[in-house]
Design a protein around this motif. Structure first.
Motif, PDB file in Angstrom:
ATOM      1  N   PHE A 256      -8.444  46.366  47.017  1.00 47.05           N
ATOM      2  CA  PHE A 256      -9.306  45.761  45.995  1.00 47.05           C
ATOM      3  C   PHE A 256      -8.551  45.460  44.710  1.00 47.05           C
ATOM      4  O   PHE A 256      -7.634  46.191  44.328  1.00 47.05           O
ATOM      5  CB  PHE A 256     -10.467  46.710  45.665  1.00 47.05           C
ATOM      6  N   GLY A 257      -8.987  44.399  44.031  1.00 49.02           N
ATOM      7  CA  GLY A 257      -8.418  44.054  42.736  1.00 49.02           C
ATOM      8  C   GLY A 257      -6.914  43.921  42.805  1.00 49.02           C
ATOM      9  O   GLY A 257      -6.378  43.293  43.714  1.00 49.02           O
ATOM     10  N   ASP A 258      -6.236  44.548  41.850  1.00 49.96           N
ATOM     11  CA  ASP A 258      -4.770  44.478  41.852  1.00 49.96           C
ATOM     12  C   ASP A 258      -4.138  45.542  42.738  1.00 49.96           C
ATOM     13  O   ASP A 258      -2.923  45.656  42.810  1.00 49.96           O
ATOM     14  CB  ASP A 258      -4.223  44.544  40.420  1.00 49.96           C
ATOM     15  N   GLY A 259      -4.974  46.343  43.401  1.00 48.35           N
ATOM     16  CA  GLY A 259      -4.477  47.328  44.354  1.00 48.35           C
ATOM     17  C   GLY A 259      -3.981  48.627  43.736  1.00 48.35           C
ATOM     18  O   GLY A 259      -3.378  49.438  44.431  1.00 48.35           O
ATOM     19  N   THR A 260      -4.272  48.844  42.456  1.00 50.27           N
ATOM     20  CA  THR A 260      -3.788  50.056  41.794  1.00 50.27           C
ATOM     21  C   THR A 260      -4.951  50.909  41.288  1.00 50.27           C
ATOM     22  O   THR A 260      -6.041  50.390  41.012  1.00 50.27           O
ATOM     23  CB  THR A 260      -2.888  49.723  40.583  1.00 50.27           C
ATOM     24  N   HIS A 261      -4.679  52.219  41.142  1.00 56.21           N
ATOM     25  CA  HIS A 261      -5.688  53.119  40.576  1.00 56.21           C
ATOM     26  C   HIS A 261      -5.994  52.726  39.130  1.00 56.21           C
ATOM     27  O   HIS A 261      -7.149  52.765  38.709  1.00 56.21           O
ATOM     28  CB  HIS A 261      -5.205  54.575  40.624  1.00 56.21           C
TER      29      HIS A 261
ATOM     30  N   ARG B  52     -22.395  56.268  53.565  1.00 57.24           N
ATOM     31  CA  ARG B  52     -23.780  55.775  53.636  1.00 57.24           C
ATOM     32  C   ARG B  52     -24.394  55.668  52.248  1.00 57.24           C
ATOM     33  O   ARG B  52     -25.105  54.711  51.943  1.00 57.24           O
ATOM     34  CB  ARG B  52     -24.645  56.698  54.482  1.00 57.24           C
ATOM     35  N   LYS B  53     -24.141  56.673  51.416  1.00 57.16           N
ATOM     36  CA  LYS B  53     -24.691  56.661  50.058  1.00 57.16           C
ATOM     37  C   LYS B  53     -24.130  55.495  49.253  1.00 57.16           C
ATOM     38  O   LYS B  53     -24.853  54.861  48.476  1.00 57.16           O
ATOM     39  CB  LYS B  53     -24.411  57.989  49.342  1.00 57.16           C
ATOM     40  N   VAL B  54     -22.848  55.209  49.416  1.00 59.73           N
ATOM     41  CA  VAL B  54     -22.251  54.067  48.709  1.00 59.73           C
ATOM     42  C   VAL B  54     -22.935  52.777  49.155  1.00 59.73           C
ATOM     43  O   VAL B  54     -23.359  51.968  48.316  1.00 59.73           O
ATOM     44  CB  VAL B  54     -20.721  53.985  48.940  1.00 59.73           C
ATOM     45  N   ILE B  55     -23.048  52.571  50.464  1.00 67.83           N
ATOM     46  CA  ILE B  55     -23.678  51.352  50.975  1.00 67.83           C
ATOM     47  C   ILE B  55     -25.123  51.260  50.491  1.00 67.83           C
ATOM     48  O   ILE B  55     -25.579  50.195  50.053  1.00 67.83           O
ATOM     49  CB  ILE B  55     -23.603  51.282  52.517  1.00 67.83           C
TER      50      ILE B  55
ATOM     51  N   MET C 141     -15.588  49.493  59.665  1.00 67.91           N
ATOM     52  CA  MET C 141     -17.015  49.288  59.411  1.00 67.91           C
ATOM     53  C   MET C 141     -17.312  49.352  57.911  1.00 67.91           C
ATOM     54  O   MET C 141     -17.989  48.486  57.364  1.00 67.91           O
ATOM     55  CB  MET C 141     -17.837  50.341  60.151  1.00 67.91           C
ATOM     56  N   PHE C 142     -16.796  50.366  57.246  1.00 64.79           N
ATOM     57  CA  PHE C 142     -17.074  50.551  55.819  1.00 64.79           C
ATOM     58  C   PHE C 142     -16.489  49.411  54.995  1.00 64.79           C
ATOM     59  O   PHE C 142     -17.186  48.818  54.161  1.00 64.79           O
ATOM     60  CB  PHE C 142     -16.536  51.907  55.350  1.00 64.79           C
TER      61      PHE C 142
ATOM     62  N   ILE D  36     -14.515  52.048  46.573  1.00 63.53           N
ATOM     63  CA  ILE D  36     -13.076  51.771  46.511  1.00 63.53           C
ATOM     64  C   ILE D  36     -12.276  53.064  46.600  1.00 63.53           C
ATOM     65  O   ILE D  36     -11.260  53.129  47.289  1.00 63.53           O
ATOM     66  CB  ILE D  36     -12.726  50.984  45.229  1.00 63.53           C
ATOM     67  N   GLN D  37     -12.737  54.096  45.912  1.00 60.13           N
ATOM     68  CA  GLN D  37     -12.043  55.381  45.970  1.00 60.13           C
ATOM     69  C   GLN D  37     -12.028  55.931  47.390  1.00 60.13           C
ATOM     70  O   GLN D  37     -11.042  56.525  47.821  1.00 60.13           O
ATOM     71  CB  GLN D  37     -12.683  56.381  45.012  1.00 60.13           C
ATOM     72  N   ILE D  38     -13.101  55.721  48.124  1.00 54.92           N
ATOM     73  CA  ILE D  38     -13.185  56.192  49.507  1.00 54.92           C
ATOM     74  C   ILE D  38     -12.303  55.338  50.420  1.00 54.92           C
ATOM     75  O   ILE D  38     -11.545  55.853  51.239  1.00 54.92           O
ATOM     76  CB  ILE D  38     -14.640  56.166  50.010  1.00 54.92           C
ATOM     77  N   ALA D  39     -12.435  54.023  50.279  1.00 62.00           N
ATOM     78  CA  ALA D  39     -11.759  53.083  51.183  1.00 62.00           C
ATOM     79  C   ALA D  39     -10.275  52.945  50.907  1.00 62.00           C
ATOM     80  O   ALA D  39      -9.485  52.695  51.818  1.00 62.00           O
ATOM     81  CB  ALA D  39     -12.428  51.711  51.095  1.00 62.00           C
TER      82      ALA D  39
END
Length: 130
Positions: free
Chosen positions: A43-48, A117-120, A80-81, A35-38
């Motif tokens: 995601f979720g409520d859209g906030t940090h 790649r590591k996240v996936i 893709m991610f 999520i931090q990357i993308a």
């Protein structure tokens, strides 16, 4: 007759039990890295704050409708991610998104940078269902 399993088999069973006991927490950690990357907005409520405070993957579900709407304007790597991440949440939706990205197989993930790649890889390793 009393037969016991060999020690190496017992050790393997113990390792697998330990792995799957820890899988949900490890999956959530990898999911948050993704999520931090993308971008938290997907995601979720859209906030940090929402991402940081989330205790379960359910609180960080991808916004599939919003992502589908934006898929055409994102870069190839982003598409893709994000599509690969969505596929963990919903295989059908994620699969359709991956198809729109011309994803033909796992080797296509080779186009992602090492961090993604590591996240996936971690998501695959620790996935225990959604």
């Amino acid at each position: 007759m009393n037969q016991s399993l060999p020690q190496d088999v017992l050790d393997q069973i113990a390792r697998e039990i330990l792995h799957f006991d820890h899988a949900p927490a490890a999956f959530l950690e990898a999911w948050k890295r993704g999520i931090q990357i993308a971008g938290v907005e997907w995601f979720g409520d859209g906030t940090h704050e929402g991402m940081q405070q989330a205790k379960t993957k359910w609180e960080l579900r991808p916004n599939v409708l919003r992502l589908n709407d934006a898929l055409g304007v994102l870069s190839g790597g982003q598409r893709m991610f994000l599509s690969a991440m969505v596929s963990f949440y919903n295989a059908s939706e994620g699969g359709a998104m991956l198809k729109r990205c011309q994803f033909e197989g796992l080797a296509d993930l080779g186009g992602l940078d090492l961090e993604r790649r590591k996240v996936i890889a971690d998501l695959v390793l620790h996935y225990d269902g959604w």
